[in-house]
Motif scaffolding. Structure first.
Motif, PDB file in Angstrom:
ATOM      1  N   GLN A 112       6.498  13.564   1.214  1.00  0.00           N
ATOM      2  CA  GLN A 112       7.627  12.632   1.282  1.00  0.00           C
ATOM      3  C   GLN A 112       7.702  11.831   0.008  1.00  0.00           C
ATOM      4  N   GLY A 155       9.455   8.498  -0.854  1.00  0.00           N
ATOM      5  CA  GLY A 155      10.214   7.455  -0.172  1.00  0.00           C
ATOM      6  C   GLY A 155      10.525   7.950   1.224  1.00  0.00           C
ATOM      7  N   LYS A 156      11.799   7.982   1.538  1.00  0.00           N
ATOM      8  CA  LYS A 156      12.190   8.460   2.866  1.00  0.00           C
ATOM      9  C   LYS A 156      12.579   9.924   2.848  1.00  0.00           C
ATOM     10  N   SER A 172       7.494  -2.956  -4.718  1.00  0.00           N
ATOM     11  CA  SER A 172       6.135  -2.414  -4.601  1.00  0.00           C
ATOM     12  C   SER A 172       6.087  -0.930  -4.958  1.00  0.00           C
ATOM     13  N   ASN A 221       6.755   5.159  -2.713  1.00  0.00           N
ATOM     14  CA  ASN A 221       5.565   5.885  -2.265  1.00  0.00           C
ATOM     15  C   ASN A 221       5.835   7.382  -2.217  1.00  0.00           C
ATOM     16  N   GLY A 267      -1.554   9.676  -0.914  1.00  0.00           N
ATOM     17  CA  GLY A 267      -0.302   9.442  -1.639  1.00  0.00           C
ATOM     18  C   GLY A 267      -0.519   8.712  -2.936  1.00  0.00           C
ATOM     19  N   THR A 268       0.572   8.407  -3.530  1.00  0.00           N
ATOM     20  CA  THR A 268       0.564   7.645  -4.778  1.00  0.00           C
ATOM     21  C   THR A 268       1.860   6.838  -4.826  1.00  0.00           C
ATOM     22  N   VAL A 269       1.928   5.971  -5.816  1.00  0.00           N
ATOM     23  CA  VAL A 269       3.110   5.130  -5.946  1.00  0.00           C
ATOM     24  C   VAL A 269       3.726   5.340  -7.325  1.00  0.00           C
ATOM     25  N   TYR A 298       7.111  -4.646   3.578  1.00  0.00           N
ATOM     26  CA  TYR A 298       7.151  -4.819   2.123  1.00  0.00           C
ATOM     27  C   TYR A 298       6.516  -3.660   1.353  1.00  0.00           C
ATOM     28  N   GLN A 299       5.979  -2.666   2.078  1.00  0.00           N
ATOM     29  CA  GLN A 299       5.291  -1.595   1.359  1.00  0.00           C
ATOM     30  C   GLN A 299       6.187  -0.381   1.094  1.00  0.00           C
ATOM     31  N   GLY A 300       7.362  -0.402   1.610  1.00  0.00           N
ATOM     32  CA  GLY A 300       8.270   0.725   1.369  1.00  0.00           C
ATOM     33  C   GLY A 300       7.980   1.874   2.316  1.00  0.00           C
ATOM     34  N   SER A 301       8.891   2.849   2.308  1.00  0.00           N
ATOM     35  CA  SER A 301       8.747   4.004   3.179  1.00  0.00           C
ATOM     36  C   SER A 301       7.541   4.838   2.702  1.00  0.00           C
ATOM     37  N   PRO A 302       6.773   5.447   3.553  1.00  0.00           N
ATOM     38  CA  PRO A 302       6.929   5.539   5.013  1.00  0.00           C
ATOM     39  C   PRO A 302       6.323   4.367   5.770  1.00  0.00           C
ATOM     40  N   PHE A 303       5.638   3.438   5.056  1.00  0.00           N
ATOM     41  CA  PHE A 303       5.017   2.306   5.770  1.00  0.00           C
ATOM     42  C   PHE A 303       6.062   1.501   6.541  1.00  0.00           C
ATOM     43  N   ASP A 316       8.808   2.497   7.692  1.00  0.00           N
ATOM     44  CA  ASP A 316       9.597   3.230   8.683  1.00  0.00           C
ATOM     45  C   ASP A 316       9.222   2.744  10.083  1.00  0.00           C
ATOM     46  N   PHE A 375       5.674   3.317  12.268  1.00  0.00           N
ATOM     47  CA  PHE A 375       4.632   3.871  11.381  1.00  0.00           C
ATOM     48  C   PHE A 375       3.247   3.576  11.955  1.00  0.00           C
ATOM     49  N   ALA A 423      -0.922   5.021  11.170  1.00  0.00           N
ATOM     50  CA  ALA A 423      -1.826   5.978  10.523  1.00  0.00           C
ATOM     51  C   ALA A 423      -3.249   5.634  10.938  1.00  0.00           C
ATOM     52  N   PHE A 468      -1.260   2.947  -4.213  1.00  0.00           N
ATOM     53  CA  PHE A 468      -1.196   3.528  -2.873  1.00  0.00           C
ATOM     54  C   PHE A 468      -2.431   3.162  -2.073  1.00  0.00           C
ATOM     55  N   LYS A 520      -2.124  -0.343  -0.913  1.00  0.00           N
ATOM     56  CA  LYS A 520      -1.199  -0.477   0.214  1.00  0.00           C
ATOM     57  C   LYS A 520      -1.895  -0.040   1.503  1.00  0.00           C
ATOM     58  N   CYS A 521      -2.646   1.070   1.380  1.00  0.00           N
ATOM     59  CA  CYS A 521      -3.312   1.606   2.564  1.00  0.00           C
ATOM     60  C   CYS A 521      -4.391   0.659   3.061  1.00  0.00           C
TER      61      CYS A 521
END
Lengths: 1095, 209
Positions: free
Chosen positions: A277, A279-280, A306, A309, A320-322, B63-68, B70, B73, B75, B179, B182-183
């Motif tokens: 993925q 983003g979305k 941020s 992703n 993942g990575t950013v 604030y972490q963006g997709s997929p977080f 979504d 979510f 994990a 990443f 964020k995780c």
């Protein structure tokens, strides 16, 4: 020799290229034949070396090889048969010989142990192939963070005798399958020395995810070499790979990319990735070696704060990575550097377009001053919401010009902006002055002080003082002060008005103006008082009784009072005495002093806390005017009135116009106005002026403090229409005239100068709507209007009226402001008696005269009349009046006049009767005398109008059928026979007058049938009202005056005609006995003169 | 920040004051104190914290963006070795001694405070323009510290040894990728919720005794 030819061939081929195109075909044919021959020779001499081939890799040595029969160890001697005649021995079928000069060289290869054959070849450089040595990659390194490959190799240029261009081909391969990623070329030059070359390549795919392989080859393009040039062999492959941890990883990590670029993200993992993925958005997987996968993202859009992703999901894990996608910093805009205190320079700018990158990737700014080499770095504020982009740079003493460069940098790039400033001249923006104070100096000046932070020691400050008067008049004054460092400044502001409220504020700049500081806070200040600059405006009036002099003055305006007026002093002085009134409080603006009629000079002085004003002087007595003053009229302009006068050099002080409301009692003074002596006009305005009110204006001229009345004016500010109508009365009324008188309208109700009256009159009675609206606008044609413009006229006589008629009178007054309301009155004119008398007398007289004249005429011509209309013998043949009918009736009968239809039956009937009357006729002498009652009785019946149709009477037919028409046929009988009834039964008639009315002719007529009798009796009632015998008067109603004539036109035509079948008259009227009966009837001339003889 | 925090508290005392008292080690350790009060205080705080944990997690993910960010979510496979998991079988948990239970919770919240500090720092880099998130992380850390203090008071009251404060984080990977940060923030905020839930149960059990 065969070989010679063979070798020669290609040489010729090369030469032949220069030949013309037309010979190409010939050449091909001959070469084909030669080849065939050569093969033949070779097959014959198989033991000899053949197929000599020479290559070179450094242009210095040629490596020649040839083919020879195998199986034998042979030593070959290779000789170059030129002038040097050098030979080389070789045990193999190849040998190295030094490079030969351009041109053909004969080479002989002699197998030493086999004397069978010596092969000779012609060798030329053009037949030599240049194949460089296979290059070797000395070093292959990778920068994983940037996905860059660095390749290092040696060109081995020392081997080459001269400079040559070299083209390198570098091939990048990927994955274990060695899929070609790219093939690139790199050009260098050989310069006779071994040179190391570096070359780098950046991979779109992170190097960690897949093994990358590199190999290369080269091609030397030597300009001096005329032989074949070929690519070298590929170098041995070198690879680069990443030794993964046990942990799965995604690459690149935290990469910052430009918006719109393409990015490949890969994942090093041991598990199977089921979902990727960005983003979305779900991405399709690119499979690499093992379970490693990659995804490609195209045209990346700007990331949220941020980052975006990229996530790879396996059954048991999430990695993942950013990616941070943004923009390089925009060029800093509006860079401006200025100083507020000459100690520190503040540079401000606008960052321009947002980069979309925050946190560690945010744009960093550095301000660099090139002359001093100093720089400062922008430190971001803690609160990201409050970012003001500014940097402070400490000024260098005695340094005026600064060249600043602001550099903006982020991971995607950098930009810069520069500014050159002369800080003391064009960049001083002082702080706002503080501690601003105002102090009194005197009544017209104040001193201002303030503190200004900054090092202004070497310059002058330009400051601006804003002075706002209480009535909001603003004034700006610039002051220059010498600058000092962090100090207070003082200035004096003069030319102020005493006792006035001022508001001051100040701002400063340097003398070399760049920017004003902000204004200080406002300070209010009231200047101190001074003595009043002028005496009050004074006037005087004598009281109504003439004993006291009332002195009026006006309060001084604030700009002349110069303080708060506490009191007034009034003094009256003559040569002999002085009266004074002192300490009159400020509220009071008049004083009354008892004075005799001597000449006094009155002086009025205003006093405030500082002192007294100069006195205002006025003489108590007016200067008498030699001329009689005429009262003039004037009308104003709505809000004021304009007065003008001729210049009078005698008037030395001023002019005064005073005015009052003319209708108010008491001394005439409402207000006054002073005008300088040099003016000849004035506009008098006052809030007290009202439209429609009459004011008196008096113009005085001043001479030695004494005033002389020059003009007296009566005027209105604005004229209005009168508010009432004039009262009017009717003084006198006659049959044809009315005299009206009216009164003046009071001045208050007139509301303007009276210009005239409008008088309306017309017929009309009280309460009728016709006269309601009177006036020119109603437009009644029968209403007369008189416009009386002579306002002195107070009466009006209206003539030519009708007697005994009601008139409505309306009177309205008008001014220039309009027409006033109306007042109306109804007047009835007197009766005209003479006219009435005349109107009665004249018709009576005329009637009498006409009667007399007619009587006389009739009397005189009575014989003729008788002869004409009533002859003695009533023979119709003799009747003049009937003569004209003869011819008509001749055919049927001599006695009757018939019109069609004219039946002989009728004639018969009448003929029988004519006999009877003839006998009787003589007997009837004067029925009037004999039967006066009859006639009178018959008279009322005389008016009965009998109308009937003239039916065809069939008397001979005694048919009952005739009954139907019996009614009408009987009428005829009745009609005809009744004439004789009186003769037949005179007594009966007398005795039974009633029976006379209902006569029965059938009883007397022999011709009448019994049937007819019956019908006649039956119809008796029906005919009861019919008395033709009594209606003798109608016989002669020939005149159209007769009432019968109006019945119908047909009857008019036939009436009285002896021949008419319609006629109810007797064709032969009785001579005398009938006429008296007719006299009892209505008005008739015939009767008139017929009776006469009887009388 | 303190004012904001104080306003959120439902118990009458102003929060900063409360926290101060909770943070302070009991001065008179010699005198035995009734454990009921600190247990009650700790229980109240834990209940209050429980109400905010899901908000913190949701705000963090948002604030972490997709997929977080979504919806839905989750994990669970993401774990942090440095942070003990709150998941435990009920039987084991129930069989634990009070001291052991308290000790585990105390250790977990000690780790959580340190991790929340780390997550706060990470987010200052990643979301510098999101003061709401940063404030919530700060508040969560302060509450965790408060609960830690309360637990220390309980242990003191119960006469249990207070475990020494140790560095649970160890060597932090400062070079962790965005990443990874964020995780780990997700795991910390999630575990903070789990551990708060468990602490409520722990304290309820203790309170009941």
């Amino acid at each position: 020799m065969d070989i010679y030819f063979c070798l020669r061939q290609p040489l010729e081929m090369v030469d032949s290229k220069r030949m013309k195109t037309s010979s190409n075909f010939q050449w091909l044919l001959s070469s084909f034949i030669l080849l065939c021959l050569m093969n033949q020779v070779n097959s014959q001499k198989k033991g000899a070396p053949h197929d000599l081939k020479c290559i070179t890799n450094n242009l210095k040595v040629w490596d020649c090889s040839w083919k020879a029969p195998s199986g034998r160890d042979t030593l070959y001697e290779v000789c170059i048969e030129n002038r040097f005649n050098s030979c080389y021995r070789s045990e193999k079928t190849n040998t190295k010989i030094p490079a030969l000069l351009p041109g053909d060289h004969e080479i002989s290869i002699n197998p030493i142990h086999n004397h069978s054959s010596i092969s000779k070849f012609i060798l030329n450089e053009e037949n030599i192939s240049l194949i460089p040595d296979t290059p070797e990659i000395l070093n292959l390194t990778a920068d994983f963070s940037t996905s860059a490959l660095h390749i290092k190799w040696n060109d081995k240029g020392s081997a080459f005798p001269h400079h040559s261009n070299v083209t390198w081909q570098i091939e990048i391969l990927r994955k274990k399958k060695m899929e070609i990623v790219t093939l690139m070329t790199h050009n260098t030059t050989l310069n006779g020395k071994d040179t190391l070359h570096h070359w780098s390549w950046t991979s779109d795919m992170p190097l960690e995810c897949v093994t990358h392989y590199v190999r290369m080859r080269c091609y030397i393009d030597d300009l001096h070499f005329s032989g074949h040039k070929e690519w070298s062999d590929w170098s041995p492959v070198k690879n680069i790979s990443w030794s993964p941890d046990y942990q799965p990883k995604v690459f690149p990590e935290d990469k910052v990319v430009l918006v719109g670029s393409d990015v490949t993200v890969c994942c090093v993992i041991q598990e199977k990735v089921i979902l990727a993925q960005f983003g979305k958005e779900k991405c399709s997987l690119i499979h690499l070696d093992g379970e490693n996968v990659a995804i490609k993202i195209y045209n990346i859009s700007v990331s949220p704060t941020s980052g975006t992703n990229v996530v790879f999901t396996t059954d048991t894990n999430l990695v993942g990575t950013v990616i941070f996608a943004g923009y390089p910093p925009d060029i800093p805009q509006k860079l401006n550097c200025e100083t507020r205190d000459l100690k520190e320079i503040i540079c401000t700018w606008n960052p321009g377009r947002p980069t979309g990158l925050l946190g560690p990737h945010n744009t960093s700014y550095t301000l660099f001053e090139s002359f001093s080499g100093k720089n400062v770095t922008f430190k971001r504020a803690e609160d990201p919401a409050d970012i003001s982009y500014q940097l402070f740079f400490q000024m260098i003493p005695n340094w005026e010009i600064y060249n600043f460069t602001l550099n903006a940098r982020n991971p995607l790039g950098q930009s810069e902006s520069t500014i050159l400033v002369n800080i003391t001249k064009r960049a001083v923006y002082p702080h706002t002055p503080t501690s601003f104070k105002v102090k009194d100096t005197n009544s017209t000046a104040v001193s201002l002080s303030w503190y200004l932070q900054g090092n202004f020691a070497k310059m002058h400050l330009l400051c601006q003082v804003e002075i706002t008067k209480s009535n909001s008049v603003q004034e700006l004054r610039n002051v220059t002060v010498k600058g000092v460092e962090d100090s207070s400044y003082f200035v004096v502001v003069g030319k102020l008005s005493p006792y006035t409220n001022y508001t001051f504020r100040i701002r400063c700049s340097t003398e070399t103006f760049w920017k004003w500081s902000s204004w200080t806070i406002e300070k209010q200040h009231l200047t101190t008082e001074a003595i009043p600059s002028k005496g009050p405006d004074t006037w005087r009036e004598w009281s109504s009784d003439g004993k006291n002099l009332i002195i009026y003055w006006k309060p001084l305006p604030i700009n002349e009072a110069n303080g708060r007026i506490l009191s007034y002093n009034v003094s009256c002085s003559s040569d002999e005495e002085t009266q004074s009134l002192s300490e009159i409080p400020d509220r009071q603006h008049k004083a009354e002093i008892q004075l005799d009629k001597n000449d006094y000079i009155i002086s009025v002085v205003a006093k405030n806390s500082v002192g007294s004003s100069p006195p205002s002087k006025i003489a108590s007595m007016e200067i008498p005017n030699e001329d009689d003053l005429k009262i003039e009229q004037a009308v104003g302009m709505g809000n004021g009135i304009f007065l003008s006068w001729n210049y009078d050099p005698n008037m030395t002080c001023d002019y005064v116009i005073k005015w009052c409301n003319s209708s108010r009692p008491g001394p005439c003074l409402m207000d006054w106005k002073k005008v300088p002596s040099n003016s000849t006009e004035a506009v008098i305005e006052s809030d007290q002026f009202r439209p429609g009110v009459r004011y008196n204006f008096f113009l005085y001229g001043c001479r030695n403090q004494g005033y002389q009345l020059l003009r007296s004016i009566m005027g209105y500010i604005e004229e209005l229409a009168p508010i009432v109508a004039p009262n009017f009365t009717v003084e006198d009324t006659s049959a044809d005239s009315i005299l009206v008188k009216w009164e003046d309208i009071p001045v208050e109700e007139l509301r303007g100068f009276l210009r005239g009256y409008l008088f309306y009159f017309g017929k009309g009675e009280r309460g009728t709507s016709k006269m309601r609206g009177l006036g020119p606008e109603t437009g009644h044609s029968d209403i007369k209007v008189k416009n009386i413009t002579d306002i002195s006229q107070k009466t009006l006589k209206i003539a030519d009226l009708q007697g005994k008629t009601s008139y409505r009178l309306v009177l309205r007054a008008y001014t220039d402001g309009g027409i006033g309301p109306e007042k109306s009155m109804y007047v009835v004119t007197k009766e005209n008696s003479v006219g009435l008398i005349i109107a009665i007398l004249i018709p009576v007289a005329v009637a009498v005269i006409v009667g007399v004249v007619t009587s006389i005429l009739c009397y005189r011509k009575r014989e003729w009349i008788k002869e004409t209309f009533y002859p003695d013998i009533p023979n119709p043949e003799n009747c003049k009046a009937l003569q004209f009918q003869k011819s008509v009736c001749e055919g049927n009968s001599a006695l009757t006049l018939e019109m069609n239809p004219c039946t002989p039956n009728n004639v018969e009937v009448l003929e029988t009767r004519t006999v009877v009357p003839k006998i009787e006729d003589t007997e009837i002498v004067s029925p009037v005398a004999e039967h006066p009652e009859d006639s009178s009785e018959a008279e009322p019946e005389n008016h009965v109008v009998v109308s009937y149709c003239p039916p065809i009477i069939e008397e001979e037919i005694p048919n009952p059928v005739a009954d139907e028409a019996g009614g009408t046929s009987q009428v005829i009988y009745i009609d005809v026979q009744s004439m004789y009834q009186p003769q037949a039964k005179p007594e009966e008639q007398e005795n039974d007058p009633v029976g006379g009315s209902g006569y029965k002719p059938q009883m007397h007529l022999p011709v009448s049938s019994p049937v007819e009798d019956g019908t006649a009796e039956d119809d008796l009632d029906d005919t009861a009202g019919y008395r033709p015998q009594a209606n003798v008067s109608t016989w002669h109603l020939v005149s159209p005056d007769s009432p019968r004539s109006t019945d119908s036109n047909s009857e008019v035509v036939s009436f009285g005609s002896p021949c008419s079948i319609n006629s109810r008259q007797f064709l032969l009227p009785p001579k005398d006995e009938d006429s008296p009966k007719s006299t009892g009837g209505g008005w008739s001339f015939t009767n008139f003169f017929q009776n006469k003889p009887n009388d | 920040q303190d004012q904001e925090f104080g306003a959120d508290l439902w118990f009458p005392l102003p929060a900063p004051l409360c926290l101060l008292t909770l943070l302070l080690p009991p001065l008179s350790s010699a005198a035995p104190i009734s454990p009921a009060k600190p247990i009650s205080q700790a229980y109240s705080l834990a209940l209050y914290m429980q109400k905010n944990t899901s908000t913190l997690l949701q705000t963090y993910l948002q604030y972490q963006g997709s997929p977080f960010s979504d919806p839905g979510f989750s994990a669970p496979e993401l774990q942090l070795s440095s942070l003990p998991s709150a998941a435990v079988s009920f039987k084991i948990w129930h069989a634990l001694e009070d001291a052991e239970r308290l000790s585990r919770a105390q250790g977990a919240f000690l780790a959580l405070t340190q991790h929340l500090q780390l997550v706060g720092d990470d987010q200052t880099d990643l979301n510098p323009d999101s003061p709401i998130l940063l404030a919530q992380l700060r508040a969560a850390r302060l509450r965790a510290q408060g609960l830690l203090g309360n637990m220390a008071a309980i242990m003191t009251a119960l006469g249990l040894p207070i475990p020494p404060e140790e560095d649970t984080l160890g060597l932090v990977r400062f070079g962790a990728s965005a990443f990874e940060r964020k995780c780990r923030g997700y795991v910390v905020t999630r575990e903070y919720g789990h551990w708060t839930d468990r602490a409520v149960r722990d304290l309820a059990l203790l309170k009941a005794k």
